[in-house]
Design a protein around this motif. Structure first.
Motif, PDB file in Angstrom:
ATOM      1  N   THR A   1       0.838  -1.206   0.000  1.00 51.85           N
ATOM      2  CA  THR A   1       0.000   0.000   0.000  1.00 51.85           C
ATOM      3  C   THR A   1       0.870   1.252   0.000  1.00 51.85           C
ATOM      4  O   THR A   1       0.454   2.288  -0.522  1.00 51.85           O
TER       5      THR A   1
ATOM      6  N   LYS B   1       0.476   4.268  -2.742  1.00 55.38           N
ATOM      7  CA  LYS B   1       0.353   5.702  -2.475  1.00 55.38           C
ATOM      8  C   LYS B   1       1.242   6.516  -3.401  1.00 55.38           C
ATOM      9  O   LYS B   1       0.855   7.605  -3.837  1.00 55.38           O
TER      10      LYS B   1
ATOM     11  N   LEU C   1      -0.489   6.220  -7.079  1.00 54.08           N
ATOM     12  CA  LEU C   1      -1.882   6.642  -7.288  1.00 54.08           C
ATOM     13  C   LEU C   1      -1.956   7.864  -8.184  1.00 54.08           C
ATOM     14  O   LEU C   1      -1.142   8.766  -8.082  1.00 54.08           O
TER      15      LEU C   1
ATOM     16  N   TYR D   1      -7.314   1.549 -11.938  1.00 55.44           N
ATOM     17  CA  TYR D   1      -7.410   1.024 -10.591  1.00 55.44           C
ATOM     18  C   TYR D   1      -8.796   0.417 -10.367  1.00 55.44           C
ATOM     19  O   TYR D   1      -9.798   1.098 -10.565  1.00 55.44           O
TER      20      TYR D   1
ATOM     21  N   ASP E   1     -11.275  -2.008  -7.666  1.00 57.50           N
ATOM     22  CA  ASP E   1     -11.539  -2.558  -6.339  1.00 57.50           C
ATOM     23  C   ASP E   1     -12.560  -3.662  -6.546  1.00 57.50           C
ATOM     24  O   ASP E   1     -13.658  -3.412  -7.037  1.00 57.50           O
TER      25      ASP E   1
ATOM     26  N   ARG F   1     -15.930   2.246   2.491  1.00 60.14           N
ATOM     27  CA  ARG F   1     -14.569   2.797   2.524  1.00 60.14           C
ATOM     28  C   ARG F   1     -13.879   2.454   1.214  1.00 60.14           C
ATOM     29  O   ARG F   1     -13.831   1.299   0.818  1.00 60.14           O
ATOM     30  N   ASN F   2     -13.359   3.473   0.543  1.00 63.66           N
ATOM     31  CA  ASN F   2     -12.656   3.221  -0.706  1.00 63.66           C
ATOM     32  C   ASN F   2     -11.553   4.248  -0.916  1.00 63.66           C
ATOM     33  O   ASN F   2     -11.458   5.231  -0.186  1.00 63.66           O
ATOM     34  N   ILE F   3     -10.751   4.000  -1.912  1.00 64.08           N
ATOM     35  CA  ILE F   3      -9.654   4.891  -2.269  1.00 64.08           C
ATOM     36  C   ILE F   3     -10.067   5.650  -3.523  1.00 64.08           C
ATOM     37  O   ILE F   3     -10.459   5.034  -4.529  1.00 64.08           O
ATOM     38  N   ARG F   4      -9.962   6.976  -3.463  1.00 67.32           N
ATOM     39  CA  ARG F   4     -10.328   7.813  -4.618  1.00 67.32           C
ATOM     40  C   ARG F   4      -9.529   7.374  -5.840  1.00 67.32           C
ATOM     41  O   ARG F   4      -8.330   7.161  -5.763  1.00 67.32           O
TER      42      ARG F   4
ATOM     43  N   PHE G   1     -10.279   4.568  -7.559  1.00 71.86           N
ATOM     44  CA  PHE G   1     -10.558   3.160  -7.811  1.00 71.86           C
ATOM     45  C   PHE G   1     -11.991   3.001  -8.294  1.00 71.86           C
ATOM     46  O   PHE G   1     -12.899   3.645  -7.782  1.00 71.86           O
TER      47      PHE G   1
ATOM     48  N   MET H   1      -7.236  -3.407   1.538  1.00 69.64           N
ATOM     49  CA  MET H   1      -7.711  -2.279   2.349  1.00 69.64           C
ATOM     50  C   MET H   1      -7.333  -2.446   3.816  1.00 69.64           C
ATOM     51  O   MET H   1      -7.221  -1.467   4.536  1.00 69.64           O
TER      52      MET H   1
ATOM     53  N   TRP I   1      -4.251  -0.541   4.157  1.00 75.79           N
ATOM     54  CA  TRP I   1      -4.318   0.873   3.745  1.00 75.79           C
ATOM     55  C   TRP I   1      -4.491   1.770   4.968  1.00 75.79           C
ATOM     56  O   TRP I   1      -5.397   1.593   5.755  1.00 75.79           O
TER      57      TRP I   1
END
Length: 119
Positions: A31, A35, A38, A45, A47, A57-60, A62, A115, A118
């Motif tokens: 992770t 970073k 990204l 990307y 998920d 909960r997610n990563i912008r 994805f 995650m 993360w």
């Protein structure tokens, strides 16, 4: 009869190890490495968690393509760009990476620890 038990045990062990070991031709990243990478426009990307997990909960950056839907949605991804795959722990993303390779994707990366790792 004893011979059959050894064979069955060996087959079960083989299939379990195969699921846990990294897929050939798939890069793994932490992770921390994610970073740093990204936002790279040359990567896509995804998920592969459920929509509920993704919404929670997610990563912008994805895109949510649940593992069960991936075989029917691979056409949404470009084979020309690297695909970075994440899930909750790394198990489903490893399975997704294996599927992508089978569909002809050459540049696939699995996020180790998913995650859960993360921060």
């Amino acid at each position: 009869m004893e011979y059959i038990q050894y064979v069955l045990f060996g087959l079960v062990a083989f299939f379990l190890l195969r699921r846990l070991l990294p897929t050939s031709g798939v890069r793994n990243m932490t992770t921390t490495q994610l970073k740093n990478e990204l936002g790279d426009k040359n990567k896509q990307y995804i998920d592969v968690r459920t929509p509920g997990e993704f919404k929670g909960r997610n990563i912008r950056g994805f895109k949510n393509i649940p593992l069960q839907q991936l075989p029917n949605r691979v056409n949404e991804l470009s084979k020309e760009k690297e695909v970075v795959v994440i899930c909750q722990s790394g198990m489903r993303s490893n399975a997704a990476s294996r599927q992508l390779v089978k569909h002809g994707f050459k540049n696939v990366t699995n996020v180790k620890g998913g995650m859960n790792a993360w921060r």
